[in-house]
Design a protein around this motif. Structure first.
Motif, short mmCIF file in Angstrom:
data_model
loop_
_atom_site.label_atom_id
_atom_site.label_comp_id
_atom_site.label_asym_id
_atom_site.label_seq_id
_atom_site.Cartn_x
_atom_site.Cartn_y
_atom_site.Cartn_z
N ALA A 276 40.49 -18.01 -3.02
CA ALA A 276 40.82 -19.38 -2.63
C ALA A 276 39.87 -19.91 -1.55
CB ALA A 276 42.27 -19.46 -2.14
N VAL A 277 39.56 -19.05 -0.58
CA VAL A 277 38.73 -19.50 0.55
C VAL A 277 37.25 -19.51 0.19
CG1 VAL A 277 38.02 -18.96 2.92
CG2 VAL A 277 40.43 -18.72 2.25
N GLU A 278 36.72 -18.36 -0.25
CA GLU A 278 35.29 -18.25 -0.52
C GLU A 278 34.93 -18.84 -1.88
OE1 GLU A 278 33.25 -17.36 1.71
OE2 GLU A 278 34.63 -16.49 3.18
N GLY A 279 35.78 -18.58 -2.87
CA GLY A 279 35.47 -19.07 -4.21
C GLY A 279 35.66 -20.56 -4.39
N LEU A 280 36.75 -21.10 -3.80
CA LEU A 280 37.07 -22.51 -4.02
C LEU A 280 36.94 -23.38 -2.78
CD1 LEU A 280 40.23 -22.16 -6.30
CD2 LEU A 280 37.83 -22.35 -6.97
N GLY A 281 36.71 -22.78 -1.63
CA GLY A 281 36.52 -23.56 -0.41
C GLY A 281 37.80 -24.16 0.14
N LEU B 186 32.50 -26.78 -10.00
CA LEU B 186 31.60 -27.35 -8.99
C LEU B 186 31.16 -26.30 -7.98
CD1 LEU B 186 33.29 -30.83 -8.35
CD2 LEU B 186 30.98 -30.46 -9.25
N ARG B 187 31.98 -25.27 -7.78
CA ARG B 187 31.64 -24.19 -6.85
C ARG B 187 30.81 -23.09 -7.50
NH1 ARG B 187 32.79 -24.45 -1.27
NH2 ARG B 187 33.13 -22.19 -1.34
#
Length: 287
Positions: free
Chosen positions: A173-178, A25-26
């Motif tokens: 984790a932060v930028e790729g998956l939010g 989804l990302r």
């Protein structure tokens, strides 16, 4: 933005399917590997069912659903992960099984700088890292169930993990998956489970001793402490076999009585009463 565009996920149970769904989804290209064609098909069905629920609830559009599915591929051949930049292992919470997966991935991945991450709940990351020839590129990424809903990821560097890998894992984790991240020490249970598991086991002991019914324990914690879910319902969601494995790993490392699996937990697991996934745990589930 995260520089990871090609993600591999090994294992497509509840956690693996959730990670794959969020990543697709990302906008990531996701290849999911399972140990057999049947399990790969079941994993795909699990992701499709979750996307369909999101569509019905208005959390995503039909176009977003279709685009996510187009970014997902499923295989039973680990060799198809050769071009991945980042691979997350999400197989059974078993040291031998995970170690073998890491040995195979180390041979398969073409990029020597590819990151290998484990979603283990309790096994020391260093034990898996040293099974590879790229220990500096192995890190723990501990997600929480259900992955599409829970925002936390624990980033767990081993003694062998270099600073660049830690930075890449946090960025992914932060930028790729939010997601939101905390950094946890590489000790059994990390931060969250080291605090959570004794609480869950205490709830089991309370039921086991006849002090209170499961329903009353859960209602008490939900209403008295504002917990969204009581400890016994949470155990059923996690899976009692997983809870036992985590407890045994914690007890094995620290030898503290509060981490010892209660006899009731061990007997329920032996009987196949594993919680939601088996239809029966501390509660009975239909459908």
């Amino acid at each position: 933005m995260s520089v990871v565009s090609r993600l591999g996920v090994v294992g497509c149970g509840l956690m693996g399917s959730g990670i794959a769904e969020v990543a697709a989804l990302r906008g990531l290209d996701v290849t999911v590997a399972e140990s057999s064609p049947e399990l790969a098909a079941a994993g795909r069905a699990r992701v499709v069912a979750s996307l369909d629920r999101g569509l019905r609830r208005g959390k995503l559009t039909e176009a977003e659903r279709e685009q996510a599915l187009a970014r997902l591929s499923f295989t039973h051949d680990l060799g198809e992960l050769a071009d991945r930049q980042f691979v997350i292992e999400v197989v059974a919470e078993n040291r031998e099984v995970k170690t073998e997966v890491f040995r195979q991935l180390d041979k398969v991945l073409a990029d020597p700088d590819a990151v290998l991450a484990t979603n283990t709940s309790s096994i020391p990351v260093v034990d898996l890292a040293v099974a590879t020839g790229r220990a500096s590129h192995v890190v723990g990424l501990h997600f929480f169930n259900p992955v599409p809903v829970q925002q936390l990821v624990e980033v767990v560097p081993a003694l062998t993990t270099d600073a660049g890998t830690v930075a890449r894992a946090r960025d992914f984790a932060v930028e790729g998956l939010g997601k939101e991240v905390i950094q946890a020490p590489d000790r059994s249970g990390f931060v969250v489970n080291a605090l959570l598991v004794p609480y869950l086991l205490a709830a089991i002991r309370m039921v086991e001793s006849g002090t209170a019914r499961a329903e009353d324990v859960d209602r008490g914690m939900e209403l008295g402490c504002a917990h969204p879910m009581g400890p016994l319902r949470l155990l059923d969601l996690i899976g009692l076999d997983t809870a036992q494995a985590v407890a045994e790993s914690l007890y094995g490392e620290f030898k503290e009585p509060l981490y010892a699996a209660p006899p009731l937990l061990r007997r329920m697991v032996a009987a196949g009463h594993l919680g939601r996934k088996s239809g029966r745990g501390f509660y009975v589930y239909e459908g």
